[in-house]
Design a protein around this motif. Structure first.
Motif, PDB file in Angstrom:
ATOM      1  N   GLU A   3       0.603  -0.980  -0.149  1.00  0.00           N
ATOM      2  CA  GLU A   3      -0.196  -0.003  -0.078  1.00  0.00           C
ATOM      3  C   GLU A   3       0.593   1.052  -0.094  1.00  0.00           C
ATOM      4  O   GLU A   3       0.370   2.417  -0.479  1.00  0.00           O
ATOM      5  CB  GLU A   3      -0.800  -0.085   1.264  1.00  0.00           C
ATOM      6  CG  GLU A   3      -1.897  -1.624   1.433  1.00  0.00           C
ATOM      7  CD  GLU A   3      -2.973  -0.917   0.648  1.00  0.00           C
ATOM      8  OE1 GLU A   3      -3.767   0.526   0.428  1.00  0.00           O
ATOM      9  OE2 GLU A   3      -3.806  -2.012  -0.814  1.00  0.00           O
ATOM     10  N   LEU A  25       2.830   0.791  -9.149  1.00  0.00           N
ATOM     11  CA  LEU A  25       1.965   0.960  -7.985  1.00  0.00           C
ATOM     12  C   LEU A  25       0.729   1.596  -9.139  1.00  0.00           C
ATOM     13  O   LEU A  25      -0.989   0.983  -8.835  1.00  0.00           O
ATOM     14  CB  LEU A  25       2.481   2.297  -6.371  1.00  0.00           C
ATOM     15  CG  LEU A  25       1.403   2.241  -6.277  1.00  0.00           C
ATOM     16  CD1 LEU A  25       0.574   1.106  -5.010  1.00  0.00           C
ATOM     17  CD2 LEU A  25       1.453   3.292  -5.081  1.00  0.00           C
ATOM     18  N   LEU A  29      -3.347  -0.451 -10.000  1.00  0.00           N
ATOM     19  CA  LEU A  29      -5.075  -0.049  -9.492  1.00  0.00           C
ATOM     20  C   LEU A  29      -5.684  -0.172 -11.007  1.00  0.00           C
ATOM     21  O   LEU A  29      -6.538   0.393 -10.981  1.00  0.00           O
ATOM     22  CB  LEU A  29      -4.467   1.147  -8.913  1.00  0.00           C
ATOM     23  CG  LEU A  29      -3.900   0.968  -8.106  1.00  0.00           C
ATOM     24  CD1 LEU A  29      -3.878   2.879  -6.618  1.00  0.00           C
ATOM     25  CD2 LEU A  29      -4.919   0.442  -7.063  1.00  0.00           C
ATOM     26  N   HIS A  63      -1.716   3.936  -1.790  1.00  0.00           N
ATOM     27  CA  HIS A  63      -2.163   3.550  -2.509  1.00  0.00           C
ATOM     28  C   HIS A  63      -3.520   4.752  -1.843  1.00  0.00           C
ATOM     29  O   HIS A  63      -3.300   4.093  -0.161  1.00  0.00           O
ATOM     30  CB  HIS A  63      -2.554   2.079  -2.428  1.00  0.00           C
ATOM     31  CG  HIS A  63      -3.736   1.763  -3.165  1.00  0.00           C
ATOM     32  ND1 HIS A  63      -4.109   0.700  -2.876  1.00  0.00           N
ATOM     33  CD2 HIS A  63      -4.933   1.989  -3.772  1.00  0.00           C
ATOM     34  CE1 HIS A  63      -5.713  -0.107  -3.576  1.00  0.00           C
ATOM     35  NE2 HIS A  63      -6.528   1.352  -3.571  1.00  0.00           N
ATOM     36  N   ARG A  65      -7.303   6.314  -1.347  1.00  0.00           N
ATOM     37  CA  ARG A  65      -9.321   5.906  -1.636  1.00  0.00           C
ATOM     38  C   ARG A  65      -9.679   6.749  -0.349  1.00  0.00           C
ATOM     39  O   ARG A  65      -9.199   7.307   0.291  1.00  0.00           O
ATOM     40  CB  ARG A  65      -9.643   5.004  -0.524  1.00  0.00           C
ATOM     41  CG  ARG A  65      -9.065   3.387  -1.310  1.00  0.00           C
ATOM     42  CD  ARG A  65      -9.548   1.755  -0.630  1.00  0.00           C
ATOM     43  NE  ARG A  65      -8.703   1.077  -0.898  1.00  0.00           N
ATOM     44  CZ  ARG A  65      -7.437   0.319  -0.158  1.00  0.00           C
ATOM     45  NH1 ARG A  65      -6.547   0.588   0.600  1.00  0.00           N
ATOM     46  NH2 ARG A  65      -7.189  -0.934  -0.986  1.00  0.00           N
ATOM     47  N   GLU A  70      -9.897   5.300  -5.920  1.00  0.00           N
ATOM     48  CA  GLU A  70      -8.469   4.808  -6.040  1.00  0.00           C
ATOM     49  C   GLU A  70      -7.723   5.380  -6.847  1.00  0.00           C
ATOM     50  O   GLU A  70      -8.296   6.156  -7.534  1.00  0.00           O
ATOM     51  CB  GLU A  70      -8.398   3.486  -5.912  1.00  0.00           C
ATOM     52  CG  GLU A  70      -8.969   2.209  -5.934  1.00  0.00           C
ATOM     53  CD  GLU A  70      -8.552   0.807  -5.740  1.00  0.00           C
ATOM     54  OE1 GLU A  70      -8.040   0.485  -4.743  1.00  0.00           O
ATOM     55  OE2 GLU A  70      -9.323   0.504  -6.534  1.00  0.00           O
ATOM     56  N   VAL A  72      -3.941   7.220  -6.580  1.00  0.00           N
ATOM     57  CA  VAL A  72      -1.879   7.312  -6.278  1.00  0.00           C
ATOM     58  C   VAL A  72      -1.708   8.484  -5.298  1.00  0.00           C
ATOM     59  O   VAL A  72      -1.389   8.869  -6.595  1.00  0.00           O
ATOM     60  CB  VAL A  72      -1.031   6.785  -6.905  1.00  0.00           C
ATOM     61  CG1 VAL A  72       0.490   6.980  -6.905  1.00  0.00           C
ATOM     62  CG2 VAL A  72      -0.850   5.512  -8.020  1.00  0.00           C
TER      63      VAL A  72
END
Length: 133
Positions: A3, A25, A29, A63, A65, A70, A72
């Protein structure tokens, strides 16, 4: 993919590593290839600023939210000289190093959220986020 990743920034090789880790990363996603390029470019710009002005620093890649979104988040930190005139530094063409002066304002345009905090003599932190739409 974890994460959160931390990439120490001390050399040009670390810039390459930061770009790669950021792309990995974002790819995990399922960002589009064009979004991966935007994210990698913004990472390059802020990392190059760390190397040019502070000599070293670090990059955190996260990561994140927010509700159904979602994304970066990239947090670039250094303990360099700081930015004396933040307003001027955010204008296209402003540079104290003889560059094109597109680093910070260019990164801001590439990302969905962008914030820079700087204190003279203490360093600079740039926080930017790209949301997957």
């Amino acid at each position: 993919m974890p994460e959160e990743l931390n990439v120490p920034i001390r050399s040009e090789a670390d810039l390459v590593t930061a770009r790669l880790r950021g792309r990995e990363l974002a790819a995990a996603l399922h960002f589009s290839s064009s979004e991966l390029t935007l994210i990698a470019t913004a990472i390059s710009e802020v990392t190059r600023n760390i190397l040019s002005y502070a000599g070293s620093g670090e990059l955190d890649l996260r990561h994140v939210r927010r509700g159904q979104l979602e994304g970066v988040a990239i947090i670039a930190r250094d303990r360099g000289p700081g930015i004396a005139d933040l307003f001027a530094a955010m204008q296209d063409g402003f540079s104290t190093s003889g560059g094109l002066g597109l680093g910070l304002p260019g990164s801001k345009r590439l990302m969905d959220e962008f914030d820079v905090a700087s204190e003279v003599g203490k360093g600079t932190t740039v926080t930017m986020t790209k949301w997957k739409m």
